[in-house]
Design an enzyme around this catalytic site. Structure first.
Site, short mmCIF file in Angstrom:
data_model
loop_
_atom_site.label_atom_id
_atom_site.label_comp_id
_atom_site.label_asym_id
_atom_site.label_seq_id
_atom_site.Cartn_x
_atom_site.Cartn_y
_atom_site.Cartn_z
N HIS A 1 0.84 -1.20 0.00
CA HIS A 1 0.00 0.00 0.00
C HIS A 1 0.88 1.26 0.00
O HIS A 1 0.54 2.25 -0.63
CB HIS A 1 -0.92 0.01 1.22
CG HIS A 1 -1.97 -1.08 1.16
ND1 HIS A 1 -3.32 -0.83 1.23
CD2 HIS A 1 -1.85 -2.42 1.03
CE1 HIS A 1 -3.98 -1.98 1.14
NE2 HIS A 1 -3.10 -2.96 1.04
N ASP B 1 -6.37 5.20 2.66
CA ASP B 1 -6.44 3.78 2.35
C ASP B 1 -7.82 3.19 2.62
O ASP B 1 -8.53 3.62 3.53
CB ASP B 1 -5.40 3.05 3.21
CG ASP B 1 -4.98 1.75 2.60
OD1 ASP B 1 -3.95 1.75 1.92
OD2 ASP B 1 -5.70 0.74 2.80
N ALA C 1 14.16 -7.95 -3.04
CA ALA C 1 14.74 -7.87 -4.39
C ALA C 1 14.40 -6.53 -5.04
O ALA C 1 13.35 -5.96 -4.75
CB ALA C 1 14.16 -8.98 -5.25
N TRP D 1 -1.57 -7.09 -6.45
CA TRP D 1 -1.89 -6.20 -7.55
C TRP D 1 -0.68 -5.39 -8.03
O TRP D 1 -0.51 -5.16 -9.23
CB TRP D 1 -3.06 -5.29 -7.20
CG TRP D 1 -3.49 -4.46 -8.37
CD1 TRP D 1 -3.53 -3.11 -8.46
CD2 TRP D 1 -3.95 -4.96 -9.66
NE1 TRP D 1 -3.96 -2.72 -9.70
CE2 TRP D 1 -4.23 -3.83 -10.45
CE3 TRP D 1 -4.13 -6.24 -10.20
CZ2 TRP D 1 -4.69 -3.94 -11.77
CZ3 TRP D 1 -4.59 -6.35 -11.51
CH2 TRP D 1 -4.86 -5.21 -12.28
N ASN D 2 0.18 -4.98 -7.10
CA ASN D 2 1.37 -4.23 -7.53
C ASN D 2 2.26 -5.10 -8.40
O ASN D 2 2.73 -4.67 -9.46
CB ASN D 2 2.16 -3.71 -6.33
CG ASN D 2 1.34 -2.74 -5.52
OD1 ASN D 2 1.03 -1.65 -5.98
ND2 ASN D 2 0.95 -3.13 -4.31
N GLU E 1 3.27 -4.51 -12.24
CA GLU E 1 4.68 -4.38 -12.59
C GLU E 1 5.06 -5.38 -13.69
O GLU E 1 5.83 -5.07 -14.59
CB GLU E 1 5.56 -4.54 -11.33
CG GLU E 1 5.45 -3.33 -10.40
CD GLU E 1 5.82 -3.59 -8.94
OE1 GLU E 1 5.59 -2.70 -8.11
OE2 GLU E 1 6.30 -4.69 -8.63
N ALA F 1 -5.87 -12.40 0.15
CA ALA F 1 -6.43 -11.09 -0.23
C ALA F 1 -7.34 -11.26 -1.46
O ALA F 1 -8.12 -12.20 -1.52
CB ALA F 1 -5.30 -10.09 -0.46
N GLU F 2 -7.18 -10.37 -2.46
CA GLU F 2 -8.06 -10.43 -3.63
C GLU F 2 -7.35 -11.10 -4.80
O GLU F 2 -7.72 -10.96 -5.95
CB GLU F 2 -8.52 -9.00 -3.98
CG GLU F 2 -7.59 -8.16 -4.83
CD GLU F 2 -6.19 -7.89 -4.29
OE1 GLU F 2 -5.85 -8.33 -3.17
OE2 GLU F 2 -5.43 -7.24 -5.01
N GLN F 3 -6.30 -11.85 -4.50
CA GLN F 3 -5.41 -12.35 -5.55
C GLN F 3 -6.07 -13.35 -6.50
O GLN F 3 -5.66 -13.48 -7.65
CB GLN F 3 -4.15 -12.94 -4.90
CG GLN F 3 -3.33 -11.87 -4.20
CD GLN F 3 -2.51 -12.41 -3.03
OE1 GLN F 3 -2.36 -13.62 -2.88
NE2 GLN F 3 -1.99 -11.52 -2.19
N1 UDP Z 1 8.64 -5.93 -3.75
C1 UDP Z 1 9.98 -5.65 -4.00
N2 UDP Z 1 10.92 -6.57 -3.67
C2 UDP Z 1 10.60 -7.76 -3.10
C3 UDP Z 1 9.26 -8.05 -2.85
C4 UDP Z 1 8.30 -7.12 -3.20
O1 UDP Z 1 10.31 -4.57 -4.52
O2 UDP Z 1 11.51 -8.55 -2.82
C5 UDP Z 1 7.63 -4.93 -4.08
C6 UDP Z 1 6.94 -5.24 -5.38
O3 UDP Z 1 7.65 -4.68 -6.46
C7 UDP Z 1 5.58 -4.62 -5.17
C8 UDP Z 1 5.33 -4.75 -3.67
O4 UDP Z 1 6.61 -4.96 -3.09
O5 UDP Z 1 5.61 -3.25 -5.51
C9 UDP Z 1 4.45 -5.93 -3.31
O6 UDP Z 1 3.14 -5.61 -3.55
P1 UDP Z 1 2.07 -6.67 -4.06
O7 UDP Z 1 0.76 -5.96 -4.19
O8 UDP Z 1 2.54 -7.34 -5.28
O9 UDP Z 1 2.03 -7.79 -2.95
P2 UDP Z 1 1.83 -7.76 -1.35
O10 UDP Z 1 3.18 -7.65 -0.77
O11 UDP Z 1 0.96 -6.60 -1.01
O12 UDP Z 1 1.20 -9.08 -1.07
#
Ligand code: UDP
Length: 480
Positions: free
Chosen positions: A19, A122, A348, A368-369, A373, A388-390
């Site tokens: 978020h 949020d 990473a 979603w991020n 990406e 979640a909503e995956q």
């Molecule tokens: N991310 C990253 N490096 C990692 C793991 C995650 O930069 O090793 C970033 C990823 O690029 C994204 C966010 O963390 O922007 C994860 O968001 P997402 O909605 O995909 O998953 P969540 O962590 O909320 O389940």
């Protein structure tokens, strides 16, 4: 700077990487159009924003300010320093939300003092709508998810299609959506199954109400990606909404997002440079909101190995994964795969990796991020939703966009996720990498659409213009 320099917008993200990262991107996007942006956060989360803002080009940086509110962890019964949702054990999630709700009062003080033109808060902060209303500040909701997920979620509640379904494993169509989207009861969240504690159930009810009661909803998505669902949301559900994404394309700092990478960026790039274009699979399951059972991690390692493919695999030190001792790791895995694999333990530089030409597929939990990406990088997906909503995002990828194939994830589970066999993992990876020409060309097409969406005249660019124009009109009327 652009025309909107009289506007001041507050951004208040949930304290979770998934978020905070897009909210920071969003604040930068608004600032790039001249808006003054203030991000509200808590002491331990401040570096997520401040490190990146310091590096932002000076003019942009000057337009973004950070305000820090103390997080009442102890008062809510949380361990000191537990200021991010992924740090809260499952049974303390209600406490975490309760601590967030205690921020209503300090938020109101800020709103009273600064009287911003808009509060983007949020989805998990439904009380922010009441706070904003007291000072006649329009409140926008940021869910940080897809249109398809919110449409599905909405219709699930309205039509209750699982009412007379006896089997947990029977795929059931979510009524009235633009596509025949089918889920099983096992793939629904505990809230949607009516299984959650009353606090979380009540919170989610308030979240849904605040979509309708607030000024509107802002989406990290773009029209061309979810055309039917964007129209459905606005026209059929009647909720005002603006798509302004993909936000990851709006931020120039790509290597450090959310946390400091555990691998040197140049070392990582050097490794990727040594590989042929489209030859490796990138495997990462987000910021650690969901975790695997140790057994599942073992299956994953065996799947990766038996696929025979080159890979980058990000292993998180998540809650209860046994990740510290890695007893689940097949003996000799790294030795046997050292020529073809790079294991990153920790964080990473995801966007940098995805954008590298060596990456040919992305194994993702469909956060979603991460999904966006991957779309922006033009890579096809192997989908493995966890919570979640995956599961909705997976349907978007596999059924609507047709840019990925699933591993066959069957059950919504935030912790100890389990049940996918190594054969299925290897099979899905090989299918996407070796036979996925059509998936790949569609993925490339969406990458181009994503780029165009944020360019001047593109759908998201115009979406933001429409929103800022509206806020400018409100700004003028408030002054009179
Ligand atoms: N991310 C990253 N490096 C990692 C793991 C995650 O930069 O090793 C970033 C990823 O690029 C994204 C966010 O963390 O922007 C994860 O968001 P997402 O909605 O995909 O998953 P969540 O962590 O909320 O389940």
């Amino acid at each position: 700077m652009a025309a909107y320099d009289q506007l001041h917008v507050f951004f208040f993200p949930m304290m979770a990487q998934g978020h905070m990262i897009p909210t920071l991107d969003m604040a930068k996007l608004f600032a790039s159009r001249g808006v003054r942006a203030t991000i509200i956060t808590t002491p331990r989360n401040q570096p997520v924003f401040s490190d990146s803002i310091v590096k932002a080009t000076t003019e942009l940086g000057r337009r973004i300010q950070i305000v820090v509110l103390d997080f009442p962890a102890a008062r809510a019964g949380l361990p000191e320093g537990c200021e991010r949702l992924d740090l809260a054990p499952d049974d303390a999630v209600p406490n975490f939300h309760a601590a967030c709700a205690m921020l209503q009062e300090p938020l109101e003080e800020l709103l009273e003092q600064h009287r911003p033109d808009c509060l983007v808060a949020d989805m998990f902060f439904p009380w922010a709508t009441d706070a904003a209303a007291k000072f006649r500040v329009p409140r926008l909701v940021f869910h940080g998810t897809s249109y398809i997920a919110l449409c599905g979620w909405y219709n699930l509640r309205v039509y209750d299609p699982f009412k007379n379904v006896t089997s947990d494993c029977e795929p059931v169509s979510i009524p009235n959506l633009p596509h025949d989207i089918r889920l099983t009861r096992l793939q629904l969240s505990p809230v949607d199954r009516g299984l959650l504690d009353s606090y979380s159930g009540e919170l989610m009810k308030r979240v849904r109400e605040s979509d309708v009661n607030s000024y509107g909803v802002i989406f990290n998505s773009f029209y061309e990606l979810e055309r039917e669902y964007a129209d459905y949301y606005r026209n059929d559900l009647g909720i005002k909404a603006w798509p302004v994404g993909p936000l990851s394309l709006c931020n120039e700092s790509r290597a450090e997002r959310g946390d400091k990478p555990s691998i040197d960026e140049h070392q990582c790039l050097e490794w990727l440079d040594s590989k042929a274009p489209n030859s490796i699979v990138y495997i990462c399951f987000g910021s650690g909101m969901a975790s695997f059972a140790p057994n599942q991690l073992g299956e994953l390692a065996r799947g990766i190995e038996s696929s025979g493919l080159d890979f980058v695999w990000v292993i998180r030190k998540g809650r209860g994964e046994g990740a510290e001792d890695e007893k689940w790791m097949p003996e000799g895995f790294e030795e046997r795969t050292k020529e073809r694999g790079l294991v990153i333990r920790g964080w990473a530089p995801q966007v940098v990796i995805l954008d590298h030409q060596a990456v040919g597929a992305f194994v993702t939990h469909c956060g979603w991020n991460s999904t966006l990406e991957g779309v922006c990088a033009g890579v096809p997906f192997v989908t493995w939703p966890m919570c979640a909503e995956q599961f909705y995002n997976e349907k978007l990828v596999t059924q609507v966009l047709r840019t990925g194939v699933g591993v066959g994830s069957k059950k919504w589970m935030r912790s100890g996720n389990d049940g996918v066999k190594s054969d299925a993992i290897a099979e899905a990876m090989k299918r996407v990498m070796m036979e996925g020409e059509e998936l790949k060309s569609r993925a490339k097409a969406y990458k181009e659409m994503a780029k165009k969406a944020i360019e001047e005249g593109g759908s998201s660019y115009c979406g933001l213009t429409a929103l800022l124009d509206e806020l400018t009109t409100l700004h003028s009327s408030r002054k009179h």
